[in-house]
Design an enzyme around this catalytic site. Structure first.
Site, mmCIF file in Angstrom:
data_model
loop_
_atom_site.group_PDB
_atom_site.id
_atom_site.type_symbol
_atom_site.label_atom_id
_atom_site.label_comp_id
_atom_site.label_asym_id
_atom_site.label_seq_id
_atom_site.Cartn_x
_atom_site.Cartn_y
_atom_site.Cartn_z
ATOM 1 N N CYS A 64 94.633 35.722 30.503
ATOM 2 C CA CYS A 64 94.495 37.169 30.364
ATOM 3 C C CYS A 64 95.157 37.590 29.058
ATOM 4 O O CYS A 64 96.330 37.269 28.828
ATOM 5 C CB CYS A 64 95.158 37.881 31.542
ATOM 6 S SG CYS A 64 95.306 39.676 31.309
ATOM 7 N N HIS A 102 77.543 49.590 38.371
ATOM 8 C CA HIS A 102 77.793 48.238 38.851
ATOM 9 C C HIS A 102 78.608 47.416 37.859
ATOM 10 O O HIS A 102 78.641 46.187 37.941
ATOM 11 C CB HIS A 102 76.468 47.530 39.163
ATOM 12 C CG HIS A 102 75.768 48.105 40.350
ATOM 13 N ND1 HIS A 102 74.418 47.911 40.593
ATOM 14 C CD2 HIS A 102 76.210 48.887 41.364
ATOM 15 C CE1 HIS A 102 74.075 48.551 41.707
ATOM 16 N NE2 HIS A 102 75.155 49.148 42.188
#
Length: 243
Positions: free
Chosen positions: A143, A116
């Site tokens: 980013c 996950h």
């Protein structure tokens, strides 16, 4: 039901939120769990992130801080010892976790498959690059790779998204001699279906849970109790050749 499980050389262990609960990280579906207080559709879906990224970031920033503050417990440490012990005996542990914390790694486990995703990673939706990440995320976070702002998200699997490493997990399960689930609710698929998959392969199955999971009837053997007690005891049995 209690019962002994035959000798195993290749052990597949699936862990869920219950193993980290004793480290202070809350579960999700139990009484008082996160999804009894919050609507997961508002904080844990791609649609939620698109509609209200600030709310989603706030939720995961809090979870990230909680994960960083938590410490591994005896169950995490025992599984790290199992990995080392099996390798010394010529065997292997495949440790697959539904958890997004890094407590297995901090306890000493070297190979952990996070189906996950990982809370201490972030991913840019613009360029697809993932990074190790411990700080808060927000709309102004650039980013590090492409410089875009407003595109960074937790590198976790949200509802409606495909879990990670499924092919690797399926291959490992087919090769296992023993399947063990620790601290799992038995309610989240595909993980909840791995016990049936193991049974179809003729692999012995064991559940170590605080209380019976939703899929408890699928397991050949179950031991109930806190993970910090049941997991170390079982690991000693495996490494000592008594199980």
């Amino acid at each position: 039901m209690n019962g002994a499980v035959g000798p195993a050389r290749t052990v597949f262990v699936l862990t869920g939120a219950g193993i980290s609960a004793e480290s202070g990280l809350g579960t999700f579906r139990d009484a008082g769990g996160a999804w009894t207080r919050l609507d997961p559709m508002k904080v844990a879906t791609p649609e939620a992130f698109a509609a209200d990224p600030v709310l989603v970031h706030d939720f995961y920033n809090g979870r990230r801080r909680d994960a960083l503050a938590a410490k591994p417990n005896a169950a995490h440490v025992a599984l790290a010892r199992l990995e080392t012990g099996l390798a010394e005996q010529g065997g292997r542990l495949f440790l697959c976790t539904q958890n997004v914390d890094d407590l297995h790694e901090r306890a000493g486990s070297r190979r952990v498959v996070h189906m996950h995703g990982e809370l201490l990673k972030a991913r840019c939706t613009a360029c697809g690059t993932a990074f190790a990440w411990q700080d808060d995320l927000g709309l102004e976070t650039p980013c590090p790779h492409c410089g875009r702002r407003g595109e960074m998200r937790p590198d976790v699997v949200w509802f409606g998204e495909m879990p990670m490493h499924l092919d690797t997990i399926d291959e490992a399960l087919a090769e296992a001699d023993l399947f063990v689930a620790v601290g799992t609710s038995g309610a989240v698929y595909p993980a909840a279906g791995y016990v049936a998959q193991a049974r179809a392969f003729g692999i012995p199955t064991l559940a170590l849970n605080l209380e019976a999971a939703d899929n408890a009837g699928m397991f050949e053997a179950t031991r109930l109790g806190p993970a910090s007690r049941t997991v170390p005891a079982w690991v000693e049995e495996i490494l000592g050749g008594r199980a």
